[in-house]
Design a protein around this motif. Structure first.
Motif, short mmCIF file in Angstrom:
data_model
loop_
_atom_site.label_atom_id
_atom_site.label_comp_id
_atom_site.label_asym_id
_atom_site.label_seq_id
_atom_site.Cartn_x
_atom_site.Cartn_y
_atom_site.Cartn_z
N PHE A 46 0.83 -1.20 0.00
CA PHE A 46 0.00 0.00 0.00
C PHE A 46 0.87 1.25 0.00
N HIS A 67 -1.48 3.17 -5.41
CA HIS A 67 -0.97 2.21 -4.42
C HIS A 67 -0.60 0.91 -5.15
N ASN A 69 -0.96 -2.09 -4.36
CA ASN A 69 -1.90 -3.20 -4.27
C ASN A 69 -3.33 -2.78 -4.62
N ARG A 70 -3.46 -1.79 -5.47
CA ARG A 70 -4.77 -1.33 -5.94
C ARG A 70 -4.76 -1.21 -7.45
N LYS A 71 -5.93 -1.30 -8.04
CA LYS A 71 -6.09 -1.08 -9.48
C LYS A 71 -6.74 0.27 -9.70
N GLU A 119 -3.55 9.18 -6.49
CA GLU A 119 -4.63 8.71 -5.62
C GLU A 119 -4.50 9.48 -4.31
N ALA A 158 -9.08 4.48 -7.01
CA ALA A 158 -8.62 3.15 -6.63
C ALA A 158 -9.80 2.22 -6.53
N VAL A 162 -8.41 -5.59 -3.40
CA VAL A 162 -6.97 -5.59 -3.11
C VAL A 162 -6.32 -6.63 -3.97
#
Length: 164
Positions: A46, A67, A69-71, A119, A158, A162
C-alpha cells in the motif's frame, strides 16, 4: 548499507531540487510489479506507489500514481479528469512518452511533460517508495513531493479490491 545506484533522470531531478530521498535497490522480476518489490524490500505494498502511463480518448498521455496493491478504475478516473475514456498505454508507447522502460517508470524526469494524477490517500502516508527511474530501483520520499514537484492533481480512482 544499501548499495548506491548511478543517477537516473529521476534522481538527477530530485537532487537538483534538493529533495531528500533514500535509495532502495532490489532484485527485479519481469512482471513482478509493486507486489514483488514490496515483498523484496519488506514494505507494505500500500506504501509502494506504482507509476502508470495511460492515455485519454485522444491518445494524450497522462501519469497515474497508485498504491501498489490497488487497481485504477479508468471509468472513475476519466470522469474526474473530464475525459471521455482513459486506458493504459501499450508498453512501447509508455516507454516513448516517459523515456523509461516499463517496470522502471518514474514520474520524475520523464521525457514528455504529462499531467500527473495521484490517488488522494497516498498523501496520507508518511513515506512512500516510488520508482527511481530504473528496473529494480525505488526511492523513498514523502508523498507531498509528487504534488510539489510534479503538480500532481488528487483523484479517487482506486478500486476497492486488493491485489494479492
Amino acid at each position: 548499507m544499501a548499495k548506491h545506484v548511478s543517477l537516473t533522470p529521476a534522481t538527477q531531478l530530485l537532487k537538483s531540487r534538493k529533495v531528500a530521498f533514500t535509495e532502495h535497490p532490489y532484485e527485479y522480476l519481469e512482471h513482478g510489479g509493486a507486489l514483488h518489490s514490496a515483498a523484496e524490500l519488506g514494505w507494505d505494498p500500500f506504501h509502494v506507489v506504482k507509476t502508470l502511463i495511460m492515455q485519454d480518448q485522444d491518445a494524450k498521455p497522462l501519469v497515474v500514481l497508485m498504491h501498489g496493491n490497488r487497481k485504477v478504475s479508468t471509468k472513475n478516473l476519466a470522469r474526474q479528469i473530464g475525459a471521455k475514456s482513459v486506458e493504459p498505454c501499450a508498453p512501447e508507447v509508455a516507454n516513448r512518452h516517459s523515456g523509461y522502460l516499463v517496470g522502471g517508470t518514474s514520474p520524475f524526469g520523464t521525457r514528455r511533460v504529462m499531467p500527473v494524477y495521484i490517488e488522494s490517500s497516498i498523501l496520507e502516508l508518511p513515506q512512500i517508495l516510488i520508482n527511481g527511474g530504473r528496473r529494480g530501483y525505488l526511492v523513498g520520499l514523502v508523498p507531498q513531493v509528487c504534488v510539489d514537484l510534479l503538480g500532481a492533481k488528487l483523484v479517487q480512482c482506486a478500486l476497492a479490491e486488493v491485489l494479492t
